[in-house]
Write an enzyme that holds these catalytic residues in place. Structure first.
Site, PDB file in Angstrom:
ATOM      1  N   ASP A  42       0.817  -1.113  -0.144  1.00 59.54           N
ATOM      2  CA  ASP A  42      -0.180   0.015   0.070  1.00 59.54           C
ATOM      3  C   ASP A  42       0.748   1.330   0.081  1.00 59.54           C
ATOM      4  O   ASP A  42       1.961   1.300   0.139  1.00 59.54           O
ATOM      5  CB  ASP A  42      -0.967   0.009   1.107  1.00 59.54           C
ATOM      6  N   ASP A 100      -9.085   3.623  -2.612  1.00 58.74           N
ATOM      7  CA  ASP A 100      -9.717   4.164  -1.291  1.00 58.74           C
ATOM      8  C   ASP A 100     -11.206   4.757  -2.000  1.00 58.74           C
ATOM      9  O   ASP A 100     -11.483   5.928  -2.081  1.00 58.74           O
ATOM     10  CB  ASP A 100      -9.155   5.313  -0.696  1.00 58.74           C
ATOM     11  N   GLU A 141       2.629   4.777  -4.411  1.00 57.05           N
ATOM     12  CA  GLU A 141       2.347   5.663  -5.433  1.00 57.05           C
ATOM     13  C   GLU A 141       3.756   6.614  -5.726  1.00 57.05           C
ATOM     14  O   GLU A 141       3.953   6.788  -6.977  1.00 57.05           O
ATOM     15  CB  GLU A 141       1.296   6.691  -5.543  1.00 57.05           C
TER      16      GLU A 141
END
Length: 802
Positions: free
Chosen positions: A394, A468, A397
């Site tokens: 997670d 999300d 990015e």
């Protein structure tokens, strides 16, 4: 042309000067640069252009290599022609414009003859002529309609918390799309990880285009007779989804966060006590000590090994969150060893980049550095020793507070050296690669690996979920389209957070979302901190019953679903299949009222409905169709109105379908039982299905310890054949029950020459919901009066005729 370019801020390749042929194509010198075409197959060509010399061909995404291809080159006054057994490529001598056609001369794709390839400073651009009626599909994790004509998109991996259903960019960048026009299909993969843009006729009526802020103009053109062939070729280039552990395609329950350990155990026990199947409990960041990766919170998880052992005794695997940020804290082993081994991303002056995220100020491993990948892999030893089987990548990015990652940070690129500008879109994939390769080596069995961020080729290393999302109907539908779009882009193992991560789902929304999620590759419920509980029982008894119905239906469908995952490893075909794969040129499938519909595998049509709808308009494409729950039949090529009460998602089965199922759901994916059901649906077309089994967790299948058999239905012969099994794996199934859907007045069947009298039974795919209304009587629920036969399940060929 030269006069125009001299007055322009952009520069093209210029005119043809000479060419040199090589084993797989040719290289052309032009007045302003060089153009190289390399044939990877009869239908795939790499196109590489530069204003200077060509660099070494390097890619983290492409793993396919050029095959030996027969081709001929012809030269005339106007152009060079390269011809394979499948396509003809033309390069004009004036302007060096490329067009690709069939052998009969019909254009598949062509440069805009006034623009073509252009450089605007560092920026590289390719302009393609818009064809009449051309549609554009795919591009990975992109919002919007199925046909993206008239839209533009940016590839720049972004931490998109609570994004809108039309937001762009999101977490993943897959610069690959499929074009469709005039009964032709093609694909273009732009192999460039810099920030890129795709324009499918947005704000202009002349061209589609793709561009990048810098780097190489390198793209692959893929011709194919169908969308499925395009996906097959694209995944030949970028790799295919490895066979996941079987438990990972069962239901996974997550929350940000379950803690302390007593709460985790209570969740697992509730699943078993309430007769809800499930295979994984997912631990979010609160299992860690102050959010530091590779640690455990000693207060809330004093005995992680003991907890994991208890969960395994209940049939649950454990998946843990893995964030890339390493807290700047002397004495914290990952920090100390990372500093010592110099594996962190650095500024140009040699100091380590520091960004703020959950643990505080952090350094970040440079996963484009082989030393960093090995360092990261080594740190999973303790997780594996504890019995952790799944890993959730997670915040990759890279996500940091402020979301302004400096552009000048240095990335190793395995010795080639670059900056954030080229490395950002790759960071998530390279992290997932490091996690997958490391845990695979440590576990000696298949790990489950999940990622939020990725790039083209991410399917080789991880499942991808849509990040999300938010708890409302529009987001539920957007998630369906995102998964379908990723499927068109080579990603087979994908999904979304059921119930929505941000905000509070209500009873009807959760029930509908879970029923849709039961027909997705990745099946996980998840919600965030400070929201209502979001387990199936948290919404009351009725929602719990609806959830149980669809969870159990999912588990009963595992023989069908697991076989589809095996097919994905061979062909790249997704599990959730946009209708554009099988019905590419049917204009109805692109209507906004139908673009949420998809096929779950080759035979099950899912028509997602919002939670506040009781009626839904459905489009049934060409063929014949049966309603799943009651076998009502419909002709294809028509729109119908159907009831969609909250307890029943509209689902249809295609005529001639062969669907293998377990007789009972069981608690976990391991509970196969001894009875295999085959549901055969009457149709007019021949059909095959490849049924696949193995042990579900090891790599023994690579040494032929598997069982596969082709099941074939031939309507004209009234015949179903289960061909002899291949492989060394012994199936757990001992008994075979064949159910005949749509076959009326069936009295006798022959199996391998032996006559069997047909029995009839009342059959349900889902159970009726209890009557919670003291005034109104709720109908008992749909059931079917089905003909069936029972026989022994064996490795040898089984021929069934009637």
């Amino acid at each position: 042309m030269q006069e125009i370019q001299s007055r322009s801020a952009s520069v093209g390749l210029g005119h043809y000067q000479s060419y040199h042929q090589n084993n797989n194509g040719l290289e052309i010198q032009t007045t302003h640069g060089v153009l190289r075409l390399t044939l990877y197959s009869e239908s795939i060509v790499q196109i590489l252009a530069s204003r200077s010399s060509l660099k070494e061909d390097f890619s983290y995404a492409v793993v396919g290599t050029p095959r030996l291809v027969k081709f001929i080159i012809n030269e005339n006054n106007d152009s060079l022609l390269i011809e394979t057994s499948y396509i003809r490529i033309s390069i004009t001598k004036s302007g060096s414009f490329i067009s690709i056609s069939d052998l009969d001369g019909t254009i598949i794709n062509e440069d805009d003859k006034g623009l073509g390839l252009q450089w605007i400073g560092e920026q590289i651009n390719c302009y393609k002529k818009l064809q009449e009626g051309e549609r554009f599909l795919g591009l990975g994790e992109k919002n919007g309609p199925l046909d993206k004509r008239g839209r533009g998109y940016i590839n720049w991996n972004t931490d998109a918390y609570a994004y809108s259903p039309d937001a762009d960019p999101l977490y993943c960048s897959i610069p690959f799309y499929i074009g469709v026009h005039h009964q032709k299909t093609y694909g273009i993969y732009f192999d460039n990880s810099f920030r890129s843009q795709f324009n499918f006729g947005a704000s202009n009526n002349r061209f589609s285009s793709f561009s990048a802020d810098s780097g190489e103009m390198k793209y692959y053109f893929i011709a194919g007779s169908s969308v499925a062939k395009i996906i097959d070729s694209y995944t030949y280039l970028t790799g295919r989804t490895p066979l996941p552990p079987k438990w990972s395609i069962g239901y996974q329950q997550c929350r940000y966060s379950y803690y302390p350990d007593r709460e985790v155990l209570r969740i697992a026990e509730n699943f078993r006590e309430r007769d809800l199947p499930g295979d994984a409990i997912v631990l979010d960041i609160h299992y860690m000590d102050e959010y530091k990766i590779f640690t455990w919170d000693k207060k809330h998880f004093p005995d992680p090994k003991g907890l994991i052992a208890k969960l395994k005794a209940l049939g649950f695997h454990v998946v843990v969150m893995c964030d890339p940020g390493i807290k700047v804290e002397p004495g914290y082993e990952p920090y100390d060893s990372g500093i010592k081994e110099e594996i962190f991303i650095k500024y140009p002056d040699g100091t380590n980049y520091t960004g703020q995220v959950w643990p505080g100020w952090c350094h970040f491993p440079d996963f484009t550095n082989e030393a960093a990948r090995k360092w990261w892999a080594n740190h999973f030893k303790d997780y594996v020793a504890l019995g952790v089987d799944g890993f959730w990548n997670d915040m990759n990015e890279i996500a940091t507070w402020g979301n302004m990652l400096p552009d000048l940070m240095q990335f190793d690129f395995d010795g080639r050296k670059s900056t954030t500008r080229e490395g950002r879109n790759l960071f998530g994939m390279m992290m997932a690669r490091s996690t997958y390769e490391g845990t695979k080596n440590l576990m000696k069995k298949r790990p489950f690996n999940l990622t939020r961020s990725g790039f083209a080729g991410i399917q080789r290393y991880a499942a991808v979920w849509t990040g999300d999302n938010v708890a409302y109907d529009g987001h539920m539908m957007a998630g369906v389209r995102l998964v379908n779009s990723m499927g068109l882009s080579g990603l087979a193992f994908t999904g979304y957070d059921i119930g929505g991560f941000v905000g509070n789902a209500d009873e009807k929304l959760f029930a509908r979302w879970l029923s849709i999620g039961a027909f997705s590759p990745f099946f996980r419920g998840h919600t965030m901190i400070n929201t209502r509980a979001s387990e199936p029982w948290s919404y009351g008894e009725k929602v719990e019953e609806i959830s149980r119905n669809y969870m159990k239906l999912r588990y009963r469908l595992l023989p069908y679903l697991y076989s589809l995952f095996y097919d994905a490893t061979k062909t790249g075909m997704p599990i959730n299949r946009s209708l554009a794969i099988d019905y590419t040129f049917d204009p109805k499938i692109y209507d906004h009222q139908y673009h949420n519909q998809y096929l779950f595998g080759p035979s099950i049509l899912v028509a997602p409905a919002e939670s506040n709808k009781d009626l839904l308009k459905v489009y049934l494409p060409e063929g014949s169709w049966f309603e799943l729950y009651n076998d009502h039949s419909h002709a294809g090529n028509q729109e119908i109105i159907t009831d969609c009460p909250i307890e029943r998602l509209p689902v249809y089965v295609k005529g001639s379908a062969i669907i293998p199922m377990r007789k009972t759901a069981g608690n976990t994916t391991k509970d196969d039982g001894e009875v295999l059901e085959i549901h055969l649906y009457k149709g007019n077309s021949d059909n095959d299905f490849m049924f696949y089994e193995d042990d579900g967790e090891s790599f023994d299948y690579e040494n032929e310890v598997f069982s596969s058999r082709t099941m074939s239905y031939t309507p004209q012969k009234n015949e179903l054949i289960l061909n002899e099994t291949k492989g060394k794996f012994n199936s757990s199934f001992k008994k075979l029950v064949i159910y005949f859907h749509g076959f009326h007045n069936l009295n006798e069947v022959e199996v391998n020459g032996n006559k069997i009298i047909v029995d009839y039974t009342e059959y349900r795919f889902v159970n009726p919901i209890s009557n919670y209304d003291p005034v109104n009587v709720i109908p008992e629920g749909p059931k079917i009066n089905l003909p069936f036969i029972t026989t022994a399940y064996q490795k040898n060929k089984i021929i069934c005729t009637w």
